[in-house]
Scaffold this motif. Structure first.
Motif, mmCIF file in Angstrom:
data_model
loop_
_atom_site.group_PDB
_atom_site.id
_atom_site.type_symbol
_atom_site.label_atom_id
_atom_site.label_comp_id
_atom_site.label_asym_id
_atom_site.label_seq_id
_atom_site.Cartn_x
_atom_site.Cartn_y
_atom_site.Cartn_z
ATOM 1 N N THR A 104 -43.041 -5.307 17.205
ATOM 2 C CA THR A 104 -44.033 -6.138 16.520
ATOM 3 C C THR A 104 -43.570 -6.512 15.115
ATOM 4 O O THR A 104 -44.013 -7.518 14.569
ATOM 5 N N ASP A 105 -42.674 -5.730 14.549
ATOM 6 C CA ASP A 105 -42.124 -6.015 13.220
ATOM 7 C C ASP A 105 -40.630 -5.695 13.246
ATOM 8 O O ASP A 105 -40.185 -4.656 12.758
ATOM 9 N N PRO A 106 -39.820 -6.599 13.825
ATOM 10 C CA PRO A 106 -38.402 -6.278 14.063
ATOM 11 C C PRO A 106 -37.521 -6.339 12.831
ATOM 12 O O PRO A 106 -36.387 -5.865 12.870
ATOM 13 N N HIS A 107 -38.007 -6.929 11.731
ATOM 14 C CA HIS A 107 -37.139 -7.117 10.565
ATOM 15 C C HIS A 107 -37.154 -5.876 9.677
ATOM 16 O O HIS A 107 -37.616 -5.898 8.529
ATOM 17 N N THR A 137 -20.660 1.703 22.513
ATOM 18 C CA THR A 137 -21.919 1.181 21.979
ATOM 19 C C THR A 137 -21.744 -0.298 21.656
ATOM 20 O O THR A 137 -20.712 -0.712 21.137
ATOM 21 N N ALA A 138 -22.750 -1.098 21.968
ATOM 22 C CA ALA A 138 -22.712 -2.534 21.663
ATOM 23 C C ALA A 138 -24.144 -3.021 21.494
ATOM 24 O O ALA A 138 -25.062 -2.528 22.154
ATOM 25 N N SER A 139 -24.342 -4.004 20.632
ATOM 26 C CA SER A 139 -25.709 -4.444 20.350
ATOM 27 C C SER A 139 -26.206 -5.521 21.296
ATOM 28 O O SER A 139 -27.405 -5.607 21.567
ATOM 29 N N ASP A 140 -25.303 -6.394 21.790
ATOM 30 C CA ASP A 140 -25.728 -7.589 22.519
ATOM 31 C C ASP A 140 -26.716 -8.390 21.663
ATOM 32 O O ASP A 140 -27.577 -9.090 22.184
ATOM 33 N N GLY A 141 -26.580 -8.270 20.345
ATOM 34 C CA GLY A 141 -27.527 -8.900 19.438
ATOM 35 C C GLY A 141 -26.864 -9.854 18.480
ATOM 36 O O GLY A 141 -25.642 -9.831 18.277
ATOM 37 N N GLY A 142 -27.682 -10.687 17.860
ATOM 38 C CA GLY A 142 -27.190 -11.654 16.899
ATOM 39 C C GLY A 142 -27.514 -11.253 15.479
ATOM 40 O O GLY A 142 -27.838 -10.099 15.180
ATOM 41 N N ILE A 143 -27.432 -12.226 14.574
ATOM 42 C CA ILE A 143 -27.750 -12.032 13.161
ATOM 43 C C ILE A 143 -29.198 -12.430 12.935
ATOM 44 O O ILE A 143 -29.660 -13.465 13.427
ATOM 45 N N SER A 156 -38.469 -13.934 18.409
ATOM 46 C CA SER A 156 -37.134 -14.207 18.951
ATOM 47 C C SER A 156 -36.112 -13.136 18.580
ATOM 48 O O SER A 156 -34.944 -13.250 18.951
ATOM 49 N N VAL A 157 -36.540 -12.097 17.871
ATOM 50 C CA VAL A 157 -35.615 -11.084 17.359
ATOM 51 C C VAL A 157 -35.826 -9.762 18.099
ATOM 52 O O VAL A 157 -36.897 -9.165 18.024
ATOM 53 N N HIS A 158 -34.820 -9.326 18.803
ATOM 54 C CA HIS A 158 -34.818 -8.013 19.448
ATOM 55 C C HIS A 158 -34.461 -6.972 18.390
ATOM 56 O O HIS A 158 -33.623 -7.230 17.515
ATOM 57 N N ILE A 159 -35.047 -5.798 18.464
ATOM 58 C CA ILE A 159 -34.770 -4.800 17.430
ATOM 59 C C ILE A 159 -33.330 -4.296 17.469
ATOM 60 O O ILE A 159 -32.868 -3.672 16.508
ATOM 61 N N ARG A 160 -32.609 -4.593 18.543
ATOM 62 C CA ARG A 160 -31.188 -4.218 18.577
ATOM 63 C C ARG A 160 -30.389 -4.993 17.532
ATOM 64 O O ARG A 160 -29.283 -4.585 17.182
ATOM 65 N N TYR A 161 -30.918 -6.131 17.037
ATOM 66 C CA TYR A 161 -30.257 -6.856 15.956
ATOM 67 C C TYR A 161 -30.140 -5.988 14.706
ATOM 68 O O TYR A 161 -29.264 -6.218 13.877
ATOM 69 N N TYR A 162 -31.034 -5.013 14.559
ATOM 70 C CA TYR A 162 -31.116 -4.197 13.349
ATOM 71 C C TYR A 162 -30.777 -2.717 13.544
ATOM 72 O O TYR A 162 -30.367 -2.065 12.593
ATOM 73 N N GLY A 163 -30.980 -2.190 14.755
ATOM 74 C CA GLY A 163 -30.979 -0.744 14.861
ATOM 75 C C GLY A 163 -30.042 -0.092 15.848
ATOM 76 O O GLY A 163 -30.035 1.139 15.968
#
Length: 563
Positions: free
Chosen positions: A523-526, A437-443, A452-459
């Motif tokens: 629509t609400d990634p945070h 498993t890997a996110s390929d996401g940032g902070i 600019s935020v993909h939900i993979r940053y959080y989930g």
């Protein structure tokens, strides 16, 4: 515990390594009465976990032991902290939005640690800090960071350092020798491997032989080669039928190159964020799996990593018109006027149509591309197929319609997100025991632009458990935990984490499987992940009773031979 028994296949009630109460000494923290999924993929067992300083000091019956803090983990699952083998937690040139940020809130990486992530592997896709691994490591030590961090040597950066702007060609033997020295220096400074971004600039122009030469340098260190391959579809991201030769490199060709590098060098290799992307490449996951299984049967150390979403990072900035068609003589930002100028030339209009057809297929087809921003709010949320039906147009005409009727100063006229991958292919890859498993996401933090935020940053990591183990039953929960813990540790060569074992680093997460999942949406990634009750990094709480502590106790991770 009835819920835990029901969702973890083959659960057995047992204890492991039970210690006598006498002589245990005092612990800093004890997690009492939890069910342990130790990261091996084995079924759960009942035990307590004692933490002393930055180590797991005991796993067993600790009911008679003393501790500064005792946490009742009844009904909860204690697991190793998650290791994100492909992270963009430190990406920008100056570190403004990652682990080198001046903002300690961002360095605490709340979107990551709230998933249960305790270690990230950065410098992916051929990127790295220009000043080098030693300097990057020193910054982390100086500023303080939330998660632990392991670093890769980035091929794209060292290629540009050696070749400058003259990089649209094969490297000479002397240039390759210079690059080899830089890779070797990075490994000596503590890097855990080499990353490439072979769809990006300047790695796009490298040869297989160049990459093989560089990978040879990481083998004596036990390093890993993580490849963003030259293509993940029927053509690379940059390929356009109006501009490039026929018969472009496919994703399967690119995977064969990665396997060839493993065979030639003997290195452990990772086909990173593995996918079969685009309308024309759907269903190819079985063939990709076959190629990797055959390589592994030959004794090659070939792995992959994956994020559990059908939409990529670049899918969030989908533009279905070729940029050459949006460039005007005046060099203004009026993309509407530029497109009209291009379409006035019949031959150019024909090439635009060819590129649009390719780009739409690459992004999954009109039914899998949706409008997220547009001046007419009634259009938002529609797929391009639905919009075409409403307007009575051919779907291939919709990209032009969006630019003419949309935002003149935005390429494409709208913000689109494509869902370029199929759920079936995603599930096929997720079920493989060699896929981490890997996110390929940032902070991300709350004030960041949602676009600019993909939900993979959080989930990412909770989703893997909730969706693929508990809902789709593609694997047991224990196997989902393994794909996020001991498997990435094994791939990277980290022997001190990834398992709940005495003597391991006290990087652990405590999960409520009744609540595990994600709350972020596109629509609400945070939205923080749910069901992650406690996260401990090096014996310090990063998440305490589902609340972020903003701890900066993470450390750079280096191989023992490099310390």
């Amino acid at each position: 515990m009835t819920r835990v028994k029901s969702v973890i296949a083959g659960g057995i009630l047992a204890t492991l390594g039970v210690l006598p109460a006498s002589g245990q000494g005092q612990f800093d923290t004890i997690f009492l009465n939890g069910s342990i999924l130790d990261g091996t993929g084995n079924p759960w067992f009942r035990a307590d976990v004692g933490i002393r300083a930055d180590k797991i000091a005991a796993v067993g019956d600790l009911h008679e032991a003393r501790a500064h803090r005792i946490i009742d983990a009844t009904g909860l699952v204690v697991v190793p902290g998650f290791i994100d083998i492909h992270s963009h937690a430190d990406d920008s040139e100056y570190g403004d939005d990652g682990l080198r940020s001046a903002d300690p809130r961002r360095r605490a990486a709340p979107s990551l640690v709230r998933q249960g992530i305790t270690t990230v592997v950065v410098n992916q896709d051929g990127w790295m800090v220009e000043s080098g691994i030693a300097a990057q490591r020193a910054i982390y030590d100086s500023l303080g960071i939330g998660p632990n961090v392991a670093m890769m040597v980035g091929h794209n950066v060292i290629r540009r350092q050696v070749m400058g702007d003259d990089h649209r060609r094969e490297a000479t033997d002397d240039e390759i020798q210079h690059m080899r020295a830089l890779v070797r220096g990075g490994m000596e400074a503590g890097a855990v491997g080499l990353s490439t971004g072979l769809e990006y600039v300047p790695g796009r122009w490298s040869t297989t032989g160049e990459v093989v030469a560089l990978v040879h340098e990481i083998v004596p260190f036990g390093g890993v080669y993580i490849a963003h391959q030259r293509s993940e579809a029927v053509a690379p991201m940059w390929w356009r039928p109006s501009q490039h030769a026929e018969n472009p490199l496919t994703g399967l060709d690119a995977l064969r190159e990665t396997i060839h590098i493993a065979e030639t060098t003997g290195a452990t290799v990772v086909a990173t964020h593995i996918k079969t992307r685009g309308e024309s490449f759907r269903g190819k996951s079985d063939e990709a799996v076959r190629l990797i299984e055959e390589a592994r049967a030959r004794g090659l150390s070939v792995y992959a990593d994956q994020y559990p979403y059908t939409t990529s990072g670049s899918d969030g900035s989908t533009v279905l018109l070729p940029m050459w068609a949006l460039t005007s003589d005046t060099e203004s930002d009026d993309f509407r006027a530029a497109l009209k100028q291009t379409l006035a030339d019949t031959s150019l209009a024909t090439n635009v149509a060819r590129d649009v057809a390719h780009l739409m297929a690459f992004r999954g087809g009109p039914q899998n591309i949706r409008v997220f921003e547009f001046p007419d709010s009634s259009v938002i949320g529609l797929s391009l197929a639905e919009l075409a039906k409403r307007l009575g147009l051919d779907p291939l005409d919709i990209p032009v319609w969006l630019q003419i009727n949309g935002f003149a100063d935005r390429p494409g006229g709208a913000r689109l997100r494509s869902f370029s991958m199929s759920e079936n292919d995603l599930a096929t890859f997720a079920a493989q025991p060699w896929v981490a498993t890997a996110s390929d996401g940032g902070i991300a933090v709350a004030e960041d632009d949602s676009a600019s935020v993909h939900i993979r940053y959080y989930g990412t990591f909770p989703r893997k458990i909730a969706e693929y183990a508990m809902k789709q039953n593609l694997m047991t929960v224990a196997e989902a935990i393994r794909s996020s813990t001991s498997l990435p540790a094994q791939i990277i060569g980290l022997t001190d984490r990834g398992l709940v074992r005495t003597g391991m680093q006290a990087d652990i997460a405590v999960l409520d499987l009744d609540a595990i999942g994600e709350s972020a949406t596109f629509t609400d990634p945070h939205g923080y992940a749910t069901g992650v009750r406690y996260v401990m990094i090096g014996g310090h709480f990063a998440v305490d009773d589902s609340e972020t502590t903003w701890s900066l106790q993470g450390r750079p991770v280096v191989r023992s031979s490099s310390e």
